[in-house]
Design an enzyme around this catalytic site. Structure first.
Site, short mmCIF file in Angstrom:
data_model
loop_
_atom_site.label_atom_id
_atom_site.label_comp_id
_atom_site.label_asym_id
_atom_site.label_seq_id
_atom_site.Cartn_x
_atom_site.Cartn_y
_atom_site.Cartn_z
N GLU A 58 -17.72 32.12 23.54
CA GLU A 58 -17.19 32.68 24.79
C GLU A 58 -17.27 31.74 26.09
O GLU A 58 -16.45 31.77 26.96
CB GLU A 58 -18.26 33.94 24.92
CG GLU A 58 -18.19 35.06 23.90
CD GLU A 58 -16.75 35.67 24.05
OE1 GLU A 58 -16.15 35.35 25.24
OE2 GLU A 58 -16.51 36.18 23.18
N CYS A 239 -0.09 42.98 24.44
CA CYS A 239 0.04 43.53 25.94
C CYS A 239 -0.23 42.38 26.74
O CYS A 239 -0.87 42.25 27.54
CB CYS A 239 -1.16 44.62 26.00
SG CYS A 239 -0.86 45.50 27.64
N CYS A 246 5.71 46.28 23.48
CA CYS A 246 5.39 47.82 23.69
C CYS A 246 5.66 48.36 22.47
O CYS A 246 5.04 49.18 21.96
CB CYS A 246 5.76 48.51 24.82
SG CYS A 246 5.16 48.13 26.29
N CYS A 249 2.98 48.06 19.88
CA CYS A 249 1.99 48.38 20.39
C CYS A 249 1.06 49.50 19.73
O CYS A 249 1.70 50.62 19.49
CB CYS A 249 1.76 48.51 21.76
SG CYS A 249 0.30 49.02 22.53
N CYS A 255 -0.59 55.20 26.03
CA CYS A 255 -0.39 54.46 27.27
C CYS A 255 0.34 54.92 28.42
O CYS A 255 1.54 55.44 28.30
CB CYS A 255 0.18 52.97 26.77
SG CYS A 255 0.54 52.00 28.13
FE1 SF4 Z 1 0.51 47.36 26.74
FE2 SF4 Z 1 1.10 49.95 27.07
FE3 SF4 Z 1 3.00 48.36 26.33
FE4 SF4 Z 1 0.76 48.76 24.72
S1 SF4 Z 1 2.37 50.36 25.22
S2 SF4 Z 1 1.91 46.80 25.04
S3 SF4 Z 1 -0.86 48.97 26.15
S4 SF4 Z 1 1.97 48.37 28.24
#
Ligand code: SF4
Length: 438
Positions: A58, A239, A246, A249, A255
């Protein structure tokens, strides 16, 4: 008490929280990167060593990319596999040296404390050098004051270990000890701001507080370490700041920014009409509303960044013929605090702004004279060129000179540590990337 933020910016539905945890963890199990500290955190049976392994990772990962850290991490853990090993190295030097304190006193005034030098050498190139030193100091504290045992909760880690802030404490406690506590770092800030359309300045204390609350609500109770790593991994790989993926994702269904991009307007949940038009503390400011060309990257918002400060520094590659004919170069150690603390460099002098070139050279010649104890003529300094190095907050220009010295030079032992090195020794020393460029 201030009114709670509108529901659109919160995770108030327990069923959605459950679904988000499930989706994110399933993705993490499938896609997580194979990293040495993750392997240690998952397999190391000794709780203190597990905490130490996560702690080192970390600290190294602060401000530094994962790909850069891996090699440094492996070398560090090989050299100091336990807290005791890191702390013992210092104590052995203290016995051999002055013995008056654990380490900081150099063995002689021309060489730095051995273990501190080793830490700096291993850290050279990672940047933010004080991190390595602080880790070493904290290891000494755990061994000498806490009987070698790492604190087991985020609260105690933050309270008892120097250099461990709220984020690092939460990461160690959740990953090494399974404490259900959230973490907020740069990646998490971006993901959460997008998940909940938070467009107020993400560096403001009010927004940061909200994000910590949110991280603590979201963290999975049975796999907190994996959940926190998954959220950070999502920010690092999917992200991402400029072109988030997206479509791939795992949490896009949860989201708000993604839904808003699809529908081009705030999602139709009851209290949304009240949000953003008035004085919602988490919406984008009225002067900078949603920009549809930016899509989800409308979030997060930052206050305008201060431009880096411009600095000019004269530096001189002082050369002499060494014992076996190979040239040697003078390097000197920087002060133990501040920029590049404790690292070695060619003798250097920060220059005042707007100083004329001749005056600059004269001042610098005078400065060099103090290092080598003999007169240096300004006209003997040969200008080699300029080297630019960008630190996070400083735009540094090194004005590089060279000077060849004939005969022997006796270094003044009353000054800070200094030594003559060959080119190979220079590269193996704890010198900054900027000096290597020079
Ligand atoms: Fe980021 Fe939302 Fe796109 Fe997922 S859907 S990559 S959380 S902006």
């Amino acid at each position: 008490a201030p009114a709670p933020p509108p529901a659109r910016h919160l995770f108030s539905d327990p069923a959605e929280v459950e679904a988000l945890r499930r989706d994110l963890l399933a993705w993490y199990d499938r896609c997580k990167r194979d990293l040495p500290w993750r392997a240690l955190a998952a397999t190391e049976p000794d709780a203190d060593r597990r905490g130490y392994a996560v702690w080192v990772s970390e600290i190294m990962l602060q401000q530094t990319q994962v790909a850069t850290v891996i090699d440094y991490y492996n070398r560090w853990m090989q050299k100091w596999p336990t807290l005791q090993a890191l702390a013992r190295a210092s104590l052995e030097v203290s016995v051999a040296g002055s013995g008056s304190s654990p380490c900081p006193v150099p063995l002689s005034n021309t060489r730095p404390c051995l273990s501190e030098q080793e830490v700096n050498e291993l850290w050279a190139g990672l940047g933010y050098y004080s991190r390595g030193k602080r880790l070493q100091e904290a290891a000494r504290k755990v061994v000498s004051e806490l009987a070698g045992h790492m604190p087991r909760t985020a609260e105690d880690l933050q309270k008892l270990l120097p250099g461990v802030g709220r984020y690092t404490a939460g990461a160690i406690a959740s990953i090494s000890y399974g404490q259900a506590t959230g973490v907020v770092d740069g990646n998490v800030i971006r993901v959460l701001c997008r998940l909940r359309c938070i467009g107020a300045d993400a560096s403001s204390p009010a927004v940061i507080d909200q994000l910590w609350d949110m991280a603590n609500v979201l963290v999975d109770r049975s796999r907190p370490g994996d959940f926190n790593q998954a959220l950070m991994e999502l920010g690092a790989t999917v992200c991402v700041p400029k072109a988030p993926l997206c479509g791939e994702c795992p949490v896009k269904q949860h989201c708000q920014a993604w839904r808003r991009k699809l529908f081009g307007k705030p999602p139709p949940v009851p209290d949304v009409e009240d949000c953003g038009v008035g004085d919602c503390p988490l919406c984008p400011p009225a002067t900078e509303p949603w920009d549809s060309s930016l899509g989800v990257t409308n979030f997060p918002r930052k206050a305008a960044k201060k431009p880096p400060r411009a600095m000019r520094t004269a530096t001189c590659v002082l050369e002499r013929g060494g014992g076996h004919g190979a040239p040697e170069y003078l390097i000197v150690q920087r002060p133990s605090s501040g920029l590049l603390a404790g690292l070695w460099e060619f003798p250097s002098l920060p220059l005042a702004q707007d100083l004329q070139e001749e005056k600059e050279k004269e001042e610098f010649a005078h400065h060099l004279q103090a290092w080598i104890g003999q007169p240096v003529a300004a006209k003997g300094l040969q200008f080699m060129g300029e080297v630019i190095h960008i630190f996070s907050h400083i735009h540094q220009t090194y004005v590089v000179y060279s000077l060849h010295l004939d005969g022997d030079v006796t270094l003044d032992p009353a000054l800070s540590p200094s030594r003559w090195v060959t080119e190979d020794e220079f590269h193996a020393s704890a010198v900054s990337t900027a000096m290597k460029k020079v």
